[in-house]
Write a protein that holds these residues in place. Structure first.
Motif, short mmCIF file in Angstrom:
data_model
loop_
_atom_site.label_atom_id
_atom_site.label_comp_id
_atom_site.label_asym_id
_atom_site.label_seq_id
_atom_site.Cartn_x
_atom_site.Cartn_y
_atom_site.Cartn_z
N ASP A 31 34.66 37.71 35.36
CA ASP A 31 35.37 36.80 36.26
C ASP A 31 36.18 37.60 37.29
O ASP A 31 37.02 38.41 36.91
CB ASP A 31 36.32 35.91 35.44
CG ASP A 31 36.99 34.83 36.27
OD1 ASP A 31 36.93 34.88 37.52
OD2 ASP A 31 37.60 33.92 35.67
N PRO A 32 35.93 37.38 38.58
CA PRO A 32 36.68 38.12 39.61
C PRO A 32 38.18 37.85 39.61
O PRO A 32 38.95 38.61 40.22
CB PRO A 32 36.04 37.68 40.93
CG PRO A 32 35.29 36.44 40.62
CD PRO A 32 34.92 36.50 39.17
N LEU A 33 38.61 36.78 38.93
CA LEU A 33 40.04 36.46 38.88
C LEU A 33 40.72 37.03 37.63
O LEU A 33 41.90 36.77 37.39
CB LEU A 33 40.26 34.94 38.92
CG LEU A 33 39.79 34.22 40.19
CD1 LEU A 33 40.09 32.72 40.09
CD2 LEU A 33 40.42 34.81 41.44
N THR A 34 39.99 37.82 36.84
CA THR A 34 40.57 38.39 35.62
C THR A 34 41.68 39.37 35.96
O THR A 34 41.48 40.32 36.72
CB THR A 34 39.49 39.11 34.79
OG1 THR A 34 38.48 38.17 34.43
CG2 THR A 34 40.10 39.72 33.53
N GLY A 71 40.01 41.93 38.51
CA GLY A 71 38.68 41.67 39.02
C GLY A 71 37.53 42.18 38.18
O GLY A 71 37.70 42.60 37.03
N ILE A 72 36.35 42.15 38.77
CA ILE A 72 35.12 42.49 38.08
C ILE A 72 35.13 43.93 37.58
O ILE A 72 34.64 44.23 36.50
CB ILE A 72 33.91 42.23 39.00
CG1 ILE A 72 33.73 40.71 39.18
CG2 ILE A 72 32.63 42.86 38.45
CD1 ILE A 72 32.69 40.32 40.20
N ALA A 94 35.01 39.10 44.74
CA ALA A 94 34.02 39.77 43.89
C ALA A 94 33.37 40.96 44.59
O ALA A 94 33.31 42.07 44.03
CB ALA A 94 32.96 38.78 43.43
N CYS A 95 32.89 40.78 45.80
CA CYS A 95 32.18 41.85 46.50
C CYS A 95 33.11 43.01 46.84
O CYS A 95 32.77 44.18 46.61
CB CYS A 95 31.53 41.30 47.77
SG CYS A 95 30.37 42.46 48.55
#
Length: 202
Positions: A31-34, A71-72, A94-95
């Motif tokens: 999850d990119p919001l981690t 993020g990731i 994410a990117c």
């Protein structure tokens, strides 16, 4: 599982996609919001941010007071900034997170590989450990200079078993890691002899 197309599009071109894929599998998040917060050896339980703004607020709350990864790629949110107000929203994109994280991990991997003297699978395992702890060979690895062109081994599933188990070469330990830790507590030797407790006095 992170989409291979996203890795191909966003990752640092200096790293082979197989390296980035394995790096994210070993040290990242889906999850990119981690947002992960650590204080010393403790993981601080924080609520999962539902939006990018909430993730930014959470980072601002802890950066400078604890180790914050986001993020990731679980990028070190406080790296390269002197004040939480300097945190950028692209940390939770994410990117962009893959771009920044893979570039910084590439430097860490080159530092570790150069220490080994050649491209070996163990270097990847230690690079993962250095990424997670922020230290390699007793030094803060993120601020170390990039050694430049270094041939990197492409890790296989088997080569990363030690990293997945939390094992590493001694050189990757942080300065405070003064004592070895038993991986399997059930295999540890007896520290205190309790066999006489409850026994009858002669």
């Amino acid at each position: 599982m992170i989409d291979a197309a996203l890795i191909q599009k966003c990752a640092d071109p200096a790293l082979k996609p197989a390296i980035v894929k394995r790096f994210i599998a070993e040290a990242g998040a889906s999850d990119p919001l981690t947002v992960t917060v650590r204080s010393g050896d403790r993981v601080v339980l924080v609520p999962k941010p539902p939006t990018p703004d909430d993730a930014m607020d959470l980072m601002r709350q802890y950066v400078g007071k604890a180790v914050v990864r986001v993020g990731i790629t679980q990028y070190p949110a406080g790296f390269g900034i002197s004040d939480p107000s300097e945190l950028r929203p692209d940390l939770v994109d994410a990117c962009e997170n893959i771009r920044m994280g893979s570039a910084l991990f590439g430097k860490v991997y080159r530092i570790v590989t150069k220490w080994y003297g050649n491209a070996v699978d163990e270097a990847f395992d230690d690079a993962i450990y250095a990424w997670k702890t922020g230290y390699f060979d007793g030094k803060p690895v993120f601020s170390e200079p990039d050694p430049g062109e270094v041939k990197l081994a492409v890790p296989t599933e088997a080569s990363s078993d030690a990293a997945a188990a939390g094992e590493s070469n001694f050189a990757a330990t942080a300065p405070e890691d003064d004592h070895a830790v038993d991986v399997d507590p059930n295999a540890a030797g007896i520290r205190v002899d309790l066999s006489a407790i409850g026994g009858r006095a002669p």
